[in-house]
Motif scaffolding. Structure first.
Motif, PDB file in Angstrom:
ATOM      1  N   ILE A   1       0.852  -1.186   0.000  1.00 48.35           N
ATOM      2  CA  ILE A   1       0.000   0.000   0.000  1.00 48.35           C
ATOM      3  C   ILE A   1       0.879   1.224   0.000  1.00 48.35           C
ATOM      4  O   ILE A   1       1.749   1.373   0.862  1.00 48.35           O
ATOM      5  N   TYR A   2       0.675   2.126  -0.954  1.00 44.88           N
ATOM      6  CA  TYR A   2       1.474   3.353  -0.998  1.00 44.88           C
ATOM      7  C   TYR A   2       0.843   4.439  -0.137  1.00 44.88           C
ATOM      8  O   TYR A   2       1.444   4.942   0.777  1.00 44.88           O
ATOM      9  N   ALA A   3      -0.385   4.789  -0.423  1.00 44.42           N
ATOM     10  CA  ALA A   3      -1.046   5.872   0.303  1.00 44.42           C
ATOM     11  C   ALA A   3      -2.427   5.430   0.762  1.00 44.42           C
ATOM     12  O   ALA A   3      -3.084   4.611   0.109  1.00 44.42           O
ATOM     13  N   MET A   4      -2.838   5.969   1.882  1.00 42.43           N
ATOM     14  CA  MET A   4      -4.194   5.780   2.377  1.00 42.43           C
ATOM     15  C   MET A   4      -4.734   7.136   2.788  1.00 42.43           C
ATOM     16  O   MET A   4      -3.964   8.000   3.261  1.00 42.43           O
ATOM     17  N   GLY A   5      -6.027   7.312   2.623  1.00 39.97           N
ATOM     18  CA  GLY A   5      -6.556   8.622   2.958  1.00 39.97           C
ATOM     19  C   GLY A   5      -8.049   8.643   3.113  1.00 39.97           C
ATOM     20  O   GLY A   5      -8.725   7.614   3.000  1.00 39.97           O
ATOM     21  N   TRP A   6      -8.528   9.842   3.402  1.00 39.87           N
ATOM     22  CA  TRP A   6      -9.951  10.090   3.594  1.00 39.87           C
ATOM     23  C   TRP A   6     -10.403  11.222   2.685  1.00 39.87           C
ATOM     24  O   TRP A   6      -9.736  12.256   2.585  1.00 39.87           O
ATOM     25  N   TYR A   7     -11.534  10.997   2.053  1.00 41.07           N
ATOM     26  CA  TYR A   7     -12.202  12.004   1.243  1.00 41.07           C
ATOM     27  C   TYR A   7     -13.611  12.186   1.806  1.00 41.07           C
ATOM     28  O   TYR A   7     -14.097  11.334   2.560  1.00 41.07           O
ATOM     29  N   ARG A   8     -14.251  13.279   1.443  1.00 40.24           N
ATOM     30  CA  ARG A   8     -15.629  13.475   1.871  1.00 40.24           C
ATOM     31  C   ARG A   8     -16.441  14.131   0.766  1.00 40.24           C
ATOM     32  O   ARG A   8     -15.895  14.840  -0.086  1.00 40.24           O
ATOM     33  N   GLN A   9     -17.729  13.879   0.822  1.00 42.47           N
ATOM     34  CA  GLN A   9     -18.634  14.479  -0.148  1.00 42.47           C
ATOM     35  C   GLN A   9     -19.911  14.916   0.561  1.00 42.47           C
ATOM     36  O   GLN A   9     -20.633  14.087   1.115  1.00 42.47           O
ATOM     37  N   ALA A  10     -20.141  16.218   0.540  1.00 44.09           N
ATOM     38  CA  ALA A  10     -21.352  16.784   1.113  1.00 44.09           C
ATOM     39  C   ALA A  10     -22.415  16.862   0.021  1.00 44.09           C
ATOM     40  O   ALA A  10     -22.086  16.880  -1.173  1.00 44.09           O
ATOM     41  N   PRO A  11     -23.692  16.918   0.403  1.00 41.55           N
ATOM     42  CA  PRO A  11     -24.766  16.991  -0.592  1.00 41.55           C
ATOM     43  C   PRO A  11     -24.574  18.171  -1.542  1.00 41.55           C
ATOM     44  O   PRO A  11     -24.338  19.302  -1.098  1.00 41.55           O
ATOM     45  N   GLY A  12     -24.644  17.894  -2.834  1.00 45.24           N
ATOM     46  CA  GLY A  12     -24.522  18.945  -3.828  1.00 45.24           C
ATOM     47  C   GLY A  12     -23.114  19.437  -4.085  1.00 45.24           C
ATOM     48  O   GLY A  12     -22.917  20.386  -4.841  1.00 45.24           O
ATOM     49  N   LYS A  13     -22.133  18.783  -3.467  1.00 47.56           N
ATOM     50  CA  LYS A  13     -20.745  19.208  -3.646  1.00 47.56           C
ATOM     51  C   LYS A  13     -19.910  18.072  -4.199  1.00 47.56           C
ATOM     52  O   LYS A  13     -20.283  16.909  -4.126  1.00 47.56           O
ATOM     53  N   GLN A  14     -18.747  18.436  -4.730  1.00 46.95           N
ATOM     54  CA  GLN A  14     -17.834  17.431  -5.244  1.00 46.95           C
ATOM     55  C   GLN A  14     -17.079  16.754  -4.103  1.00 46.95           C
ATOM     56  O   GLN A  14     -16.904  17.329  -3.028  1.00 46.95           O
ATOM     57  N   ARG A  15     -16.645  15.539  -4.359  1.00 45.41           N
ATOM     58  CA  ARG A  15     -15.822  14.830  -3.381  1.00 45.41           C
ATOM     59  C   ARG A  15     -14.491  15.575  -3.248  1.00 45.41           C
ATOM     60  O   ARG A  15     -13.891  15.989  -4.242  1.00 45.41           O
ATOM     61  N   GLU A  16     -14.036  15.734  -1.994  1.00 46.81           N
ATOM     62  CA  GLU A  16     -12.791  16.456  -1.755  1.00 46.81           C
ATOM     63  C   GLU A  16     -11.881  15.669  -0.822  1.00 46.81           C
ATOM     64  O   GLU A  16     -12.336  14.893   0.018  1.00 46.81           O
TER      65      GLU A  16
END
Length: 121
Positions: free
Chosen positions: A31-46
């Motif tokens: 595994i090289y990288a692990m992370g967290w993204y989030r997506q709120a209603p009506g918004k792009q995943r960040e």
């Protein structure tokens, strides 16, 4: 096949804390990288936070000083400690990992199913 399973989401009040966990399993060579993204209603995943092999870390400006990402390589797991939560942190949080399945393969991106974090004011 690789599976990423998240846990730890929920409903909290502003100012409280949550800890998200994500464990990768299956055909994993590296595994090289692990992370967290989030997506709120009506918004792009960040991107929220990312940690690479070797320990380098990136955070979104909006969470710096409040969130801490960590990783347990022996368990193929990544964690996100979220403190001083704000209503604007409300989103579905996704775990992601950059994984090589065997010695001769390439790194591919895998995603978890997402866990809901809701922060009330």
């Amino acid at each position: 096949q690789v599976q990423l399973v998240e846990s730890g989401g929920g409903l909290v009040q502003a100012g409280e804390s949550l800890r998200l966990s994500c464990a990768a399993s299956g055909s994993i060579f590296s595994i090289y990288a692990m992370g967290w993204y989030r997506q709120a209603p009506g918004k792009q995943r960040e991107l929220v936070a990312l940690i690479r092999t070797g320990g380098s870390i990136n955070y979104a400006d909006s969470v710096k000083g409040r969130f801490t990402i960590s990783r347990d390589n022996a368990k193929n797991s990544v964690y996100l400690q979220m403190n001083s939560l704000k209503p604007e942190d409300t989103a579905v949080y996704y775990c992601a990992a950059n994984i090589k399945n065997d010695r001769y393969g390439q790194f591919d991106d895998y995603w978890g199913q997402g866990t809901q974090v809701t922060v009330s004011s």
